[in-house]
Motif scaffolding. Structure first.
Motif, PDB file in Angstrom:
ATOM      1  N   PRO A  65     -40.394  -1.098   9.924  1.00  0.00           N
ATOM      2  CA  PRO A  65     -40.051   0.330  10.001  1.00  0.00           C
ATOM      3  C   PRO A  65     -38.622   0.671   9.620  1.00  0.00           C
ATOM      4  O   PRO A  65     -38.317   1.815   9.316  1.00  0.00           O
ATOM      5  N   ASN A  66     -37.734  -0.301   9.610  1.00  0.00           N
ATOM      6  CA  ASN A  66     -36.345  -0.040   9.219  1.00  0.00           C
ATOM      7  C   ASN A  66     -35.908  -1.148   8.272  1.00  0.00           C
ATOM      8  O   ASN A  66     -35.215  -2.085   8.646  1.00  0.00           O
ATOM      9  N   ARG A  67     -36.312  -1.021   6.995  1.00  0.00           N
ATOM     10  CA  ARG A  67     -36.001  -2.061   6.021  1.00  0.00           C
ATOM     11  C   ARG A  67     -34.496  -2.169   5.801  1.00  0.00           C
ATOM     12  O   ARG A  67     -33.802  -1.163   5.640  1.00  0.00           O
ATOM     13  N   LEU A  68     -34.004  -3.397   5.774  1.00  0.00           N
ATOM     14  CA  LEU A  68     -32.571  -3.652   5.686  1.00  0.00           C
ATOM     15  C   LEU A  68     -32.156  -4.062   4.284  1.00  0.00           C
ATOM     16  O   LEU A  68     -32.903  -4.737   3.579  1.00  0.00           O
ATOM     17  N   ALA A  69     -30.939  -3.677   3.900  1.00  0.00           N
ATOM     18  CA  ALA A  69     -30.332  -4.207   2.692  1.00  0.00           C
ATOM     19  C   ALA A  69     -29.858  -5.630   2.970  1.00  0.00           C
ATOM     20  O   ALA A  69     -29.564  -6.005   4.111  1.00  0.00           O
ATOM     21  N   TYR A  70     -29.764  -6.432   1.921  1.00  0.00           N
ATOM     22  CA  TYR A  70     -29.371  -7.831   2.052  1.00  0.00           C
ATOM     23  C   TYR A  70     -27.846  -7.952   2.000  1.00  0.00           C
ATOM     24  O   TYR A  70     -27.285  -8.667   1.177  1.00  0.00           O
ATOM     25  N   VAL A  71     -27.172  -7.222   2.884  1.00  0.00           N
ATOM     26  CA  VAL A  71     -25.716  -7.216   2.925  1.00  0.00           C
ATOM     27  C   VAL A  71     -25.232  -8.459   3.668  1.00  0.00           C
ATOM     28  O   VAL A  71     -25.708  -8.782   4.759  1.00  0.00           O
ATOM     29  N   HIS A  72     -24.274  -9.163   3.075  1.00  0.00           N
ATOM     30  CA  HIS A  72     -23.722 -10.431   3.535  1.00  0.00           C
ATOM     31  C   HIS A  72     -24.704 -11.576   3.323  1.00  0.00           C
ATOM     32  O   HIS A  72     -24.522 -12.663   3.873  1.00  0.00           O
ATOM     33  N   GLY A  73     -25.729 -11.342   2.513  1.00  0.00           N
ATOM     34  CA  GLY A  73     -26.640 -12.422   2.179  1.00  0.00           C
ATOM     35  C   GLY A  73     -25.980 -13.416   1.245  1.00  0.00           C
ATOM     36  O   GLY A  73     -25.238 -13.034   0.344  1.00  0.00           O
ATOM     37  N   ASN A  74     -26.272 -14.706   1.447  1.00  0.00           N
ATOM     38  CA  ASN A  74     -25.565 -15.728   0.670  1.00  0.00           C
ATOM     39  C   ASN A  74     -26.411 -16.333  -0.443  1.00  0.00           C
ATOM     40  O   ASN A  74     -25.893 -17.106  -1.247  1.00  0.00           O
ATOM     41  N   SER A  75     -27.701 -16.020  -0.519  1.00  0.00           N
ATOM     42  CA  SER A  75     -28.531 -16.641  -1.554  1.00  0.00           C
ATOM     43  C   SER A  75     -28.729 -15.684  -2.727  1.00  0.00           C
ATOM     44  O   SER A  75     -28.708 -14.461  -2.559  1.00  0.00           O
ATOM     45  N   PRO A  76     -28.938 -16.233  -3.930  1.00  0.00           N
ATOM     46  CA  PRO A  76     -29.112 -15.383  -5.110  1.00  0.00           C
ATOM     47  C   PRO A  76     -30.482 -14.693  -5.111  1.00  0.00           C
ATOM     48  O   PRO A  76     -31.516 -15.354  -5.030  1.00  0.00           O
ATOM     49  N   ARG A  77     -30.472 -13.378  -5.199  1.00  0.00           N
ATOM     50  CA  ARG A  77     -31.694 -12.585  -5.223  1.00  0.00           C
ATOM     51  C   ARG A  77     -31.500 -11.415  -6.185  1.00  0.00           C
ATOM     52  O   ARG A  77     -30.371 -11.049  -6.514  1.00  0.00           O
ATOM     53  N   THR A  78     -32.619 -10.783  -6.557  1.00  0.00           N
ATOM     54  CA  THR A  78     -32.574  -9.561  -7.352  1.00  0.00           C
ATOM     55  C   THR A  78     -33.239  -8.449  -6.558  1.00  0.00           C
ATOM     56  O   THR A  78     -34.343  -8.630  -6.032  1.00  0.00           O
ATOM     57  N   LYS A  79     -32.568  -7.327  -6.475  1.00  0.00           N
ATOM     58  CA  LYS A  79     -33.150  -6.176  -5.780  1.00  0.00           C
ATOM     59  C   LYS A  79     -34.151  -5.505  -6.715  1.00  0.00           C
ATOM     60  O   LYS A  79     -33.826  -5.137  -7.832  1.00  0.00           O
ATOM     61  N   VAL A  80     -35.398  -5.350  -6.255  1.00  0.00           N
ATOM     62  CA  VAL A  80     -36.463  -4.836  -7.120  1.00  0.00           C
ATOM     63  C   VAL A  80     -37.070  -3.539  -6.613  1.00  0.00           C
ATOM     64  O   VAL A  80     -37.996  -3.012  -7.226  1.00  0.00           O
ATOM     65  N   GLY A  81     -36.572  -3.023  -5.503  1.00  0.00           N
ATOM     66  CA  GLY A  81     -37.106  -1.783  -4.955  1.00  0.00           C
ATOM     67  C   GLY A  81     -36.262  -1.329  -3.785  1.00  0.00           C
ATOM     68  O   GLY A  81     -35.103  -1.740  -3.641  1.00  0.00           O
ATOM     69  N   SER A  82     -36.829  -0.495  -2.950  1.00  0.00           N
ATOM     70  CA  SER A  82     -36.126   0.035  -1.794  1.00  0.00           C
ATOM     71  C   SER A  82     -35.991  -1.061  -0.740  1.00  0.00           C
ATOM     72  O   SER A  82     -36.895  -1.286   0.080  1.00  0.00           O
ATOM     73  N   ASN A  83     -34.854  -1.770  -0.780  1.00  0.00           N
ATOM     74  CA  ASN A  83     -34.601  -2.911   0.097  1.00  0.00           C
ATOM     75  C   ASN A  83     -35.742  -3.927   0.037  1.00  0.00           C
ATOM     76  O   ASN A  83     -36.155  -4.502   1.048  1.00  0.00           O
ATOM     77  N   VAL A  84     -36.217  -4.152  -1.174  1.00  0.00           N
ATOM     78  CA  VAL A  84     -37.161  -5.229  -1.480  1.00  0.00           C
ATOM     79  C   VAL A  84     -36.473  -6.126  -2.502  1.00  0.00           C
ATOM     80  O   VAL A  84     -35.904  -5.641  -3.480  1.00  0.00           O
ATOM     81  N   TYR A  85     -36.540  -7.446  -2.278  1.00  0.00           N
ATOM     82  CA  TYR A  85     -35.800  -8.398  -3.085  1.00  0.00           C
ATOM     83  C   TYR A  85     -36.723  -9.535  -3.529  1.00  0.00           C
ATOM     84  O   TYR A  85     -37.753  -9.795  -2.905  1.00  0.00           O
ATOM     85  N   THR A  86     -36.313 -10.205  -4.594  1.00  0.00           N
ATOM     86  CA  THR A  86     -36.970 -11.468  -4.909  1.00  0.00           C
ATOM     87  C   THR A  86     -36.597 -12.482  -3.835  1.00  0.00           C
ATOM     88  O   THR A  86     -35.536 -12.390  -3.210  1.00  0.00           O
ATOM     89  N   SER A  87     -37.492 -13.438  -3.609  1.00  0.00           N
ATOM     90  CA  SER A  87     -37.116 -14.552  -2.751  1.00  0.00           C
ATOM     91  C   SER A  87     -36.035 -15.363  -3.469  1.00  0.00           C
ATOM     92  O   SER A  87     -35.782 -15.176  -4.664  1.00  0.00           O
ATOM     93  N   THR A  88     -35.392 -16.262  -2.749  1.00  0.00           N
ATOM     94  CA  THR A  88     -34.225 -16.961  -3.289  1.00  0.00           C
ATOM     95  C   THR A  88     -34.491 -17.544  -4.680  1.00  0.00           C
ATOM     96  O   THR A  88     -35.462 -18.278  -4.869  1.00  0.00           O
ATOM     97  N   GLU A  89     -33.634 -17.187  -5.613  1.00  0.00           N
ATOM     98  CA  GLU A  89     -33.782 -17.622  -7.002  1.00  0.00           C
ATOM     99  C   GLU A  89     -33.071 -18.974  -7.183  1.00  0.00           C
ATOM    100  O   GLU A  89     -31.954 -19.059  -7.667  1.00  0.00           O
ATOM    101  N   TYR A  90     -33.774 -19.998  -6.779  1.00  0.00           N
ATOM    102  CA  TYR A  90     -33.265 -21.367  -6.791  1.00  0.00           C
ATOM    103  C   TYR A  90     -34.186 -22.177  -7.684  1.00  0.00           C
ATOM    104  O   TYR A  90     -35.400 -21.944  -7.687  1.00  0.00           O
ATOM    105  N   PRO A  91     -33.670 -23.104  -8.490  1.00  0.00           N
ATOM    106  CA  PRO A  91     -34.520 -23.823  -9.443  1.00  0.00           C
ATOM    107  C   PRO A  91     -35.819 -24.327  -8.830  1.00  0.00           C
ATOM    108  O   PRO A  91     -35.827 -24.892  -7.728  1.00  0.00           O
ATOM    109  N   GLN A  92     -36.921 -24.135  -9.547  1.00  0.00           N
ATOM    110  CA  GLN A  92     -38.244 -24.346  -8.985  1.00  0.00           C
ATOM    111  C   GLN A  92     -38.558 -25.793  -8.656  1.00  0.00           C
ATOM    112  O   GLN A  92     -39.456 -26.076  -7.848  1.00  0.00           O
TER     113      GLN A  92
END
Length: 311
Positions: A65-92
């Motif tokens: 109900p209260n989606r959060l921004a990934y502020v102070h997040g340390n892993s590489p991600r791409t924001k793709v919507g309203s506080n929706v992100y890719t999971s950690t973009e780490y080599p597969q």
């Protein structure tokens, strides 16, 4: 999974053709409601509902109900919507070890939702782990060593360098907003002459769940420690940077080094005890971020899992 636990996430299968409406109806039907149901199950996995990227938002609005921004997040991600992100973009080809999201921060999300948009070609499960069990699996000597907590160190560049920039980390270009955030977090910081930012934070190694009272392992010492990078990567970084200059590192609270063998124990016992959640396109998983740690298994082919967070 080890023999230490028979726990597994609660899987909820579609019965009436699926869709967002049926998924939300099943959520409404949980005994005691969503909050109680999630604490009881620790993780809810919804399968066969055929959720698409276009129908995802109303589902997330109910689950988080209260989606959060990934502020102070340390892993590489791409924001793709309203506080929706890719999971950690780490080599597969690499494993992401177990962790509770943002356990290094002064405040963390209480719930996480994972949505599989593209099914992995092979592998790519999301392992989940009872964080209370994780604590119990660690040697008493190690738990005593971590009793005073840990100190996290970040070196955030100003737009060019290793790791994340401070602008990406805090989702702002205003220094004053960063300082306000860090002051509220009880962190120490220092702006460098080259425009980079150094941040130090003292955090506990465990926490207690606000409802169950369970004490859980709750830190990311193994992921922030150079030993957690693997021998080759750690050696390459050591050749160009001192440990004090790494994008992120961790010590015990008093600044003394954490032994590499502790890092290996934390990482390996967590991964060995985890339960793998395999993905099919359209699946969605909701977890309690204090009761459960999560990670990622290596994969082949394509994989696209999105994540959203809530307090």
């Amino acid at each position: 999974m080890t023999s230490a636990t028979a726990w597994a996430p609660l899987e909820i299968e579609a019965k009436e053709g699926g869709g967002a409406a049926e998924l939300l109806a099943r959520v409404d039907g949980l005994d005691g409601g969503l909050a109680a149901g999630l604490v009881r199950a620790r993780a809810l996995v919804f399968r066969g509902f055929g959720i698409t990227r276009e129908t995802l938002d109303p589902v997330l609005d109910r689950l988080l109900p209260n989606r959060l921004a990934y502020v102070h997040g340390n892993s590489p991600r791409t924001k793709v919507g309203s506080n929706v992100y890719t999971s950690t973009e780490y080599p597969q080809e690499y494993t992401i070890s177990m962790h509770n999201e943002m356990s290094y921060a002064h405040a963390w999300p209480t719930r996480l939702a994972f949505y599989c948009q593209v099914q992995p070609g092979g592998g790519g499960a999301t392992p989940v782990l009872d964080a209370e069990l994780w604590l119990q699996l660690l040697d008493p000597e190690l738990r005593r060593a971590f009793a005073g907590g840990v100190r996290y160190l970040q070196n955030l560049h100003n737009g060019y360098g290793l790791g994340k920039s401070w602008q990406d980390t805090f989702e702002t270009t205003e220094r004053s907003e960063v300082e306000e955030f860090l002051a509220a977090a009880g962190a120490e910081w220092d702006w460098r002459r080259d425009g980079s930012l150094r941040v130090e934070s003292h955090r506990p190694a465990t926490t207690r769940h606000p409802v169950t009272g369970a004490e859980v392992w709750f830190n990311q010492a193994d992921q922030w420690h150079p030993a957690g990078l693997g021998d080759d990567t750690a050696a390459e970084l050591a050749a160009i940077l001192s440990e004090d200059e790494l994008p992120q590192s961790v010590t015990f609270a008093d600044g003394t080094p954490i032994p590499a063998e502790y890092v290996a124990q934390i990482r390996d016992r967590g991964l060995d005890a985890a339960v793998d959640v395999d993905w099919r396109a359209g699946d969605l998983m909701l977890i309690d971020n204090v009761l459960l740690a999560h990670g990622r298994r290596p994969f082949t082919g394509d994989r696209r899992v999105l994540v959203a967070m809530s307090d």
